[in-house]
Design a protein around this motif. Structure first.
Motif, mmCIF file in Angstrom:
data_model
loop_
_atom_site.group_PDB
_atom_site.id
_atom_site.type_symbol
_atom_site.label_atom_id
_atom_site.label_comp_id
_atom_site.label_asym_id
_atom_site.label_seq_id
_atom_site.Cartn_x
_atom_site.Cartn_y
_atom_site.Cartn_z
ATOM 1 N N VAL A 33 17.755 42.261 11.107
ATOM 2 C CA VAL A 33 17.470 40.851 11.279
ATOM 3 C C VAL A 33 16.408 40.451 10.259
ATOM 4 C CG1 VAL A 33 16.498 39.145 12.864
ATOM 5 C CG2 VAL A 33 17.993 40.922 13.742
ATOM 6 N N THR A 34 16.585 39.275 9.671
ATOM 7 C CA THR A 34 15.544 38.702 8.820
ATOM 8 C C THR A 34 14.982 37.492 9.545
ATOM 9 O OG1 THR A 34 16.598 39.426 6.766
ATOM 10 C CG2 THR A 34 15.023 37.638 6.586
ATOM 11 N N VAL A 35 13.677 37.499 9.754
ATOM 12 C CA VAL A 35 12.994 36.407 10.428
ATOM 13 C C VAL A 35 12.261 35.603 9.361
ATOM 14 C CG1 VAL A 35 11.244 35.806 12.119
ATOM 15 C CG2 VAL A 35 12.743 37.746 12.524
ATOM 16 N N CYS A 36 12.577 34.315 9.298
ATOM 17 C CA CYS A 36 12.057 33.428 8.258
ATOM 18 C C CYS A 36 11.126 32.417 8.918
ATOM 19 C CB CYS A 36 13.220 32.726 7.562
ATOM 20 S SG CYS A 36 14.550 33.861 7.083
ATOM 21 N N ILE A 37 9.823 32.587 8.697
ATOM 22 C CA ILE A 37 8.819 31.816 9.419
ATOM 23 C C ILE A 37 8.275 30.695 8.538
ATOM 24 C CG2 ILE A 37 6.619 31.928 10.637
ATOM 25 C CD1 ILE A 37 7.276 34.925 11.161
ATOM 26 N N ASP A 38 8.426 29.477 9.022
ATOM 27 C CA ASP A 38 7.939 28.269 8.357
ATOM 28 C C ASP A 38 6.411 28.249 8.418
ATOM 29 O OD1 ASP A 38 7.291 25.636 7.605
ATOM 30 O OD2 ASP A 38 8.751 24.714 8.950
ATOM 31 N N VAL A 39 5.767 28.180 7.251
ATOM 32 C CA VAL A 39 4.308 28.068 7.184
ATOM 33 C C VAL A 39 3.916 26.817 6.402
ATOM 34 C CG1 VAL A 39 3.815 30.520 7.507
ATOM 35 C CG2 VAL A 39 4.188 29.645 5.191
ATOM 36 N N SER A 40 4.762 25.797 6.472
ATOM 37 C CA SER A 40 4.476 24.548 5.771
ATOM 38 C C SER A 40 3.266 23.860 6.402
ATOM 39 C CB SER A 40 5.696 23.628 5.807
ATOM 40 O OG SER A 40 5.993 23.264 7.141
ATOM 41 N N GLY A 41 2.853 22.768 5.828
ATOM 42 C CA GLY A 41 1.656 22.063 6.269
ATOM 43 C C GLY A 41 1.695 21.573 7.699
ATOM 44 N N SER A 42 2.877 21.395 8.274
ATOM 45 C CA SER A 42 2.973 20.886 9.646
ATOM 46 C C SER A 42 2.916 21.995 10.701
ATOM 47 C CB SER A 42 4.268 20.079 9.816
ATOM 48 O OG SER A 42 5.397 20.877 9.527
ATOM 49 N N ILE A 43 2.815 23.243 10.275
ATOM 50 C CA ILE A 43 2.757 24.378 11.196
ATOM 51 C C ILE A 43 1.305 24.817 11.353
ATOM 52 C CG2 ILE A 43 3.464 26.775 11.614
ATOM 53 C CD1 ILE A 43 5.785 24.794 11.782
ATOM 54 N N GLY A 44 0.828 24.808 12.589
ATOM 55 C CA GLY A 44 -0.537 25.242 12.876
ATOM 56 C C GLY A 44 -0.571 26.667 13.390
ATOM 57 N N GLN A 45 -1.772 27.152 13.674
ATOM 58 C CA GLN A 45 -1.953 28.518 14.160
ATOM 59 C C GLN A 45 -1.235 28.737 15.488
ATOM 60 O OE1 GLN A 45 -3.367 31.104 12.426
ATOM 61 N NE2 GLN A 45 -2.488 32.320 14.072
ATOM 62 N N GLU A 46 -1.226 27.729 16.353
ATOM 63 C CA GLU A 46 -0.551 27.863 17.647
ATOM 64 C C GLU A 46 0.943 28.102 17.465
ATOM 65 O OE1 GLU A 46 0.269 25.262 21.683
ATOM 66 O OE2 GLU A 46 -1.463 24.766 20.451
ATOM 67 N N GLU A 47 1.583 27.326 16.596
ATOM 68 C CA GLU A 47 3.015 27.511 16.341
ATOM 69 C C GLU A 47 3.282 28.876 15.715
ATOM 70 O OE1 GLU A 47 2.503 23.060 16.308
ATOM 71 O OE2 GLU A 47 1.448 24.682 15.320
ATOM 72 N N LEU A 48 2.435 29.273 14.779
ATOM 73 C CA LEU A 48 2.615 30.572 14.121
ATOM 74 C C LEU A 48 2.537 31.703 15.137
ATOM 75 C CD1 LEU A 48 3.064 32.003 11.434
ATOM 76 C CD2 LEU A 48 0.598 31.991 11.090
ATOM 77 N N THR A 49 1.579 31.629 16.052
ATOM 78 C CA THR A 49 1.455 32.650 17.094
ATOM 79 C C THR A 49 2.679 32.653 17.997
ATOM 80 O OG1 THR A 49 -0.950 32.475 17.036
ATOM 81 C CG2 THR A 49 0.015 33.441 19.024
ATOM 82 N N GLU A 50 3.180 31.475 18.373
ATOM 83 C CA GLU A 50 4.389 31.393 19.193
ATOM 84 C C GLU A 50 5.585 31.990 18.461
ATOM 85 O OE1 GLU A 50 4.817 27.269 20.253
ATOM 86 O OE2 GLU A 50 3.462 27.472 21.958
ATOM 87 N N PHE A 51 5.694 31.706 17.173
ATOM 88 C CA PHE A 51 6.803 32.255 16.390
ATOM 89 C C PHE A 51 6.756 33.782 16.400
ATOM 90 C CE2 PHE A 51 7.085 28.328 13.368
ATOM 91 C CZ PHE A 51 7.751 27.610 14.342
ATOM 92 N N LEU A 52 5.588 34.351 16.147
ATOM 93 C CA LEU A 52 5.465 35.806 16.103
ATOM 94 C C LEU A 52 5.741 36.423 17.471
ATOM 95 C CD1 LEU A 52 2.409 36.182 13.727
ATOM 96 C CD2 LEU A 52 4.797 36.652 13.200
ATOM 97 N N SER A 53 5.353 35.736 18.551
ATOM 98 C CA SER A 53 5.644 36.224 19.904
ATOM 99 C C SER A 53 7.148 36.281 20.141
ATOM 100 C CB SER A 53 5.005 35.315 20.955
ATOM 101 O OG SER A 53 3.611 35.386 20.885
ATOM 102 N N GLU A 54 7.870 35.289 19.651
ATOM 103 C CA GLU A 54 9.331 35.285 19.791
ATOM 104 C C GLU A 54 9.952 36.459 19.033
ATOM 105 O OE1 GLU A 54 11.310 33.343 21.725
ATOM 106 O OE2 GLU A 54 9.438 32.529 22.501
ATOM 107 N N VAL A 55 9.426 36.763 17.855
ATOM 108 C CA VAL A 55 9.947 37.875 17.059
ATOM 109 C C VAL A 55 9.742 39.188 17.805
ATOM 110 C CG1 VAL A 55 9.673 39.172 14.916
ATOM 111 C CG2 VAL A 55 9.596 36.680 14.880
#
Length: 139
Positions: free
Chosen positions: A1-23
């Motif tokens: 699986v390739t997980v492609c995580i959006d880190v654009s300007g509209s993504i904050g630390q909370e979203e990034l943490t949620e994304f990694l938790s899903e992975v």
């Protein structure tokens, strides 16, 4: 699986943490899995192109090497990067974690889009299957 995580300007630390938790949740559900993690905005940050297995899954949460975000969102940069940097062990599915605010739609075959709780699927409907994350209650 390739997980492609959006880190654009509209993504904050909370979203990034949620994304990694899903992975991590996906990885724990599988007995054997290789997860290639990519961070992207208008380019893919090649310094953080890493593959994780159940053996080193905890490192997924380790701080990445100065994640490079250009601020904008160009989802097609992932397809362009994968064409130049293939990895046969992680191409069975491409999972995009994003808020959905993207301006283009060139996605790899076998893509799944996961939208953050505060995001929108408006711009990605019809381009790949889309799932919206639930808001998690905070203690």
């Amino acid at each position: 699986v390739t997980v492609c995580i959006d880190v654009s300007g509209s993504i904050g630390q909370e979203e990034l943490t949620e994304f990694l938790s899903e992975v991590v949740g996906v990885a724990k559900a599988a007995s054997e899995i290789s997860i290639r993690r990519l961070f992207w905005s208008t380019i893919v940050d090649e310094r953080n192109d890493e593959v994780f297995t159940r053996k080193n899954l905890r490192k997924l949460f380790a701080p990445a090497k100065n994640i490079n975000s250009t601020g904008g969102t160009y989802i097609s940069c992932v397809q362009e990067y994968l064409e130049k940097n293939p990895n046969k062990n992680t191409e069975s599915l491409h999972i995009f974690l994003t808020d959905g605010f993207v301006g283009d739609h060139n996605l790899p075959k076998k893509s799944l889009i996961v939208i953050s709780p505060n995001g929108t699927d408006e711009y990605l409907k019809g381009f790949a299957p889309t799932i919206k994350m639930n808001k998690r209650s905070r203690l």
